[in-house]
Write an enzyme that holds these catalytic residues in place. Structure first.
Site, PDB file in Angstrom:
ATOM      1  CE  LYS A  49      -4.389   0.997   0.069  1.00 35.23           C
ATOM      2  NZ  LYS A  49      -5.525   0.269  -0.519  1.00 35.23           N
TER       3      LYS A  49
ATOM      4  CG  ASP B 166      -7.324   3.311  -1.013  1.00 36.88           C
ATOM      5  OD1 ASP B 166      -7.918   2.223  -0.964  1.00 36.88           O
ATOM      6  OD2 ASP B 166      -7.303   4.092  -0.029  1.00 36.88           O
TER       7      ASP B 166
HETATM    8  P1  NDP Z   1     -13.035   7.671  -2.763  1.00 41.14           P
HETATM    9  O1  NDP Z   1     -11.991   8.670  -2.468  1.00 41.14           O
HETATM   10  O2  NDP Z   1     -13.511   7.503  -4.165  1.00 41.14           O
HETATM   11  O3  NDP Z   1     -14.314   7.906  -1.836  1.00 41.14           O
HETATM   12  C1  NDP Z   1     -14.273   7.923  -0.461  1.00 41.14           C
HETATM   13  C2  NDP Z   1     -15.633   8.389   0.021  1.00 41.14           C
HETATM   14  O4  NDP Z   1     -15.721   8.251   1.420  1.00 41.14           O
HETATM   15  C3  NDP Z   1     -15.879   9.868  -0.297  1.00 41.14           C
HETATM   16  O5  NDP Z   1     -17.225  10.016  -0.601  1.00 41.14           O
HETATM   17  C4  NDP Z   1     -15.525  10.538   1.013  1.00 41.14           C
HETATM   18  O6  NDP Z   1     -16.167  11.786   1.219  1.00 41.14           O
HETATM   19  C5  NDP Z   1     -16.086   9.517   1.971  1.00 41.14           C
HETATM   20  N1  NDP Z   1     -15.503   9.657   3.289  1.00 41.14           N
HETATM   21  C6  NDP Z   1     -14.207   9.787   3.609  1.00 41.14           C
HETATM   22  N2  NDP Z   1     -14.078   9.921   4.939  1.00 41.14           N
HETATM   23  C7  NDP Z   1     -15.334   9.851   5.442  1.00 41.14           C
HETATM   24  C8  NDP Z   1     -15.871   9.918   6.731  1.00 41.14           C
HETATM   25  N3  NDP Z   1     -15.088  10.073   7.787  1.00 41.14           N
HETATM   26  N4  NDP Z   1     -17.227   9.815   6.883  1.00 41.14           N
HETATM   27  C9  NDP Z   1     -18.040   9.660   5.808  1.00 41.14           C
HETATM   28  N5  NDP Z   1     -17.559   9.600   4.544  1.00 41.14           N
HETATM   29  C10 NDP Z   1     -16.245   9.699   4.391  1.00 41.14           C
HETATM   30  O7  NDP Z   1     -12.464   6.283  -2.196  1.00 41.14           O
HETATM   31  P2  NDP Z   1     -12.899   4.808  -2.569  1.00 41.14           P
HETATM   32  O8  NDP Z   1     -14.365   4.747  -2.795  1.00 41.14           O
HETATM   33  O9  NDP Z   1     -11.972   4.311  -3.592  1.00 41.14           O
HETATM   34  O10 NDP Z   1     -12.514   4.053  -1.224  1.00 41.14           O
HETATM   35  C11 NDP Z   1     -13.428   3.917  -0.142  1.00 41.14           C
HETATM   36  C12 NDP Z   1     -12.954   2.811   0.773  1.00 41.14           C
HETATM   37  O11 NDP Z   1     -12.874   1.578   0.035  1.00 41.14           O
HETATM   38  C13 NDP Z   1     -11.570   2.988   1.386  1.00 41.14           C
HETATM   39  O12 NDP Z   1     -11.569   2.388   2.659  1.00 41.14           O
HETATM   40  C14 NDP Z   1     -10.668   2.204   0.446  1.00 41.14           C
HETATM   41  O13 NDP Z   1      -9.465   1.805   1.079  1.00 41.14           O
HETATM   42  C15 NDP Z   1     -11.573   1.021   0.156  1.00 41.14           C
HETATM   43  N6  NDP Z   1     -11.246   0.277  -1.051  1.00 41.14           N
HETATM   44  C16 NDP Z   1     -11.253   0.886  -2.279  1.00 41.14           C
HETATM   45  C17 NDP Z   1     -10.985   0.141  -3.400  1.00 41.14           C
HETATM   46  C18 NDP Z   1     -11.105   0.725  -4.772  1.00 41.14           C
HETATM   47  O14 NDP Z   1     -11.076  -0.056  -5.741  1.00 41.14           O
HETATM   48  N7  NDP Z   1     -11.262   2.032  -4.929  1.00 41.14           N
HETATM   49  C19 NDP Z   1     -10.593  -1.280  -3.321  1.00 41.14           C
HETATM   50  C20 NDP Z   1     -10.712  -1.842  -2.006  1.00 41.14           C
HETATM   51  C21 NDP Z   1     -10.994  -1.071  -0.919  1.00 41.14           C
HETATM   52  P3  NDP Z   1     -15.525  13.153   0.665  1.00 41.14           P
HETATM   53  O15 NDP Z   1     -15.874  13.192  -0.794  1.00 41.14           O
HETATM   54  O16 NDP Z   1     -16.171  14.212   1.476  1.00 41.14           O
HETATM   55  O17 NDP Z   1     -14.046  13.061   0.917  1.00 41.14           O
END
Ligand code: NDP
Length: 451
Positions: A126, A166
């Site tokens: 990572k 990510d």
């Molecule tokens: P993004 O950056 O696309 O989206 C993250 C989302 O979570 C945003 O909407 C963000 O809001 C929101 N968020 C962040 N912090 C908080 C919080 N404290 N409370 C509520 N909402 C919050 O990331 P991903 O969708 O790619 O990743 C999301 C999760 O999935 C992570 O844990 C990542 O490690 C995991 N993951 C992702 C993969 C992938 O293929 N993308 C693969 C496997 C796991 P805002 O827009 O306001 O920042």
């Protein structure tokens, strides 16, 4: 003292503020794999745990770039290459102000076992930076990505380490990172996954994690003889890559998704989330979720400021299935209690470790079907590996082919996790099943490869 307590005692020195989430993940794994350690002393004899919890190497570097006002900005970049017993290091890059070594160690450690569960030849890693992409212009994002790759390119490659996206790193960032890698190495090769389709990406990579989490849940509900998701109320947190595609797949199979959230607040739309509008707000315009309510006056917006004590608005909405898809530790014990009281049947971790240890324990003790992240969100890394295969053979697979392989992979992981749990006397516990199955494969490879 149980074997798990004895093992955990050995790692007490890892328990400091910066390592808090890493220690949390490690503790969970050690408790889960205790039956395996008890049944076969070879894992202790070969000191597998001691070797597994220390990354092969941590690369930490300075990233210096010029903002739009020509001011010099300095960030820290990291790559944690954790374990390559099963294949090249593989895992995403996170750009977020909260990134530090401890967070990346937690994510890299989880990634080892997740990648092992896919049955594919990929190790765990990572990386990322404390750079905050929010509010930056496209040009600033490009300049940061270029500067980041100036250092990172020395340590990655299609057979060495293959980063992906990510939080804060999507197709746009991967495009800039790939462009700079290509320039620095004079080589057009699959050293990054998550690239846009027209220059080497795989179809369905953006959808893979969210769709995969839904495929896993369908499979788990079937194994556990619960009603399928079609026609059921579902809640999703987050509004990023994982959340948007989980919502999309849930809607395609006839579930009614009534929520989404971001770091500022939660939307509850009892008529079902308007996905087109949501994509327009969050993907195209990167604007505030609050805007959603101006187009749908039946929907409500709750700011996170209303929940200082740790309960979260999204988990107060009664649902059949919950999908935390935002970030780590976003679903607390209080939230879990609310879900149980409201009759929730299943919880699927779309994000990495979104459920606290206490919340997980509570959900499991109430026999809620609980799909842990390292199994349920493995669809993203599985399709990343499909992208590596396509790059290596200079081929392009159809959407249908990738989707079918993704579904098959998620069903295979689900069955393997369920069977492992049964074999080790913890039937129905997908957390223990995933940890044991993921650990065993890596551990056996480490033993076979010697020290
Ligand atoms: P993004 O950056 O696309 O989206 C993250 C989302 O979570 C945003 O909407 C963000 O809001 C929101 N968020 C962040 N912090 C908080 C919080 N404290 N409370 C509520 N909402 C919050 O990331 P991903 O969708 O790619 O990743 C999301 C999760 O999935 C992570 O844990 C990542 O490690 C995991 N993951 C992702 C993969 C992938 O293929 N993308 C693969 C496997 C796991 P805002 O827009 O306001 O920042």
């Amino acid at each position: 003292m149980t074997i798990a307590e004895k093992e955990i005692k050995k790692f007490e020195n890892h328990n400091c503020a910066e390592n808090a989430v890493f220690y949390q993940a490690m503790e969970e794994v050690i408790y889960s794999i205790a039956p395996l350690l008890e049944s076969d002393e070879k894992y202790s004899r070969h000191a597998i745990l001691e070797r597994l919890v220390v990354p092969d190497r941590i690369i930490k570097f300075k990233v210096t770039w010029l903002d739009d006002e020509n001011k010099v900005q300095v960030n820290t970049g990291f790559r944690v290459q954790f374990n390559n017993a099963l294949g090249p290091y593989k895992g995403g890059l996170r750009f977020h102000p909260s990134v530090n070594e401890g967070v990346l160690k937690f994510l890299g450690f989880e990634q080892i076992l997740k990648n092992s569960l896919t049955g594919l030849s990929i190790g765990g890693a990572k990386g990322g930076s404390d750079f905050d992409p929010k509010g930056k212009s496209d040009f600033e994002i490009m300049k940061f990505c270029t500067a980041f790759m100036t250092e990172l390119h020395k340590y990655i490659g299609p057979r060495i380490d293959v980063p992906a996206g990510d939080i804060g790193v999507g197709e746009r960032e991967i495009g800039y990172l790939f462009g700079e890698y290509k320039k620095l190495t004079s080589s057009y090769e699959g050293a990054l996954t998550g690239k846009p389709f027209f220059f080497g990406g795989s179809l369905m990579r953006p959808q893979a994690t969210g769709y995969g989490a839904v495929y896993f849940t369908e499979s788990m509900l079937e194994i556990e003889a619960k009603e399928p998701l079609s026609g059921k109320i579902c809640t999703v947190s987050g509004a990023g890559n994982v959340a948007l595609h989980a919502i999309e797949k849930l809607q395609q199979i006839g579930a009614i998704v009534v929520s989404c959230s971001d770091s500022h607040g939660t939307i509850y739309d009892p008529r079902g989330v308007d996905l087109e509008l949501l994509k327009d707000i969050k993907e195209k315009r990167r604007a505030s979720l609050e805007e959603y309510c101006s187009a749908h006056n039946e929907a409500t917006y709750t700011s996170v400021l209303e929940y200082p004590e740790g309960g979260h608005a999204v988990w107060e909405i009664p649902c059949y299935a919950a999908f935390p898809c935002a970030t780590q530790n976003e679903l607390t014990e209080l939230d879990a209690q609310t879900l149980i009281t409201n009759g929730c049947v299943s919880v699927t971790e779309g994000a990495n470790m979104p459920t606290t240890r206490e919340a997980t324990a509570l959900l499991l003790s109430h026999k809620i079907c609980f799909a842990p992240a390292k199994a349920a969100n493995a669809g993203g890394v599985a399709v990343s590996e499909f992208e590596m295969s396509q790059n290596a053979s200079m081929s392009k697979w159809s959407f249908e082919k990738v989707d079918a392989k993704l579904k098959e992979t998620m069903q295979m992981i689900c069955k393997r996790v369920a069977l492992t749990a049964k074999d080790y006397g913890v039937e129905g516990n997908y957390v223990d099943g995933a940890n044991i199955a993921g650990f065993k494969k890596v551990a056996d490879a480490m033993i076979a490869e010697g020290i």
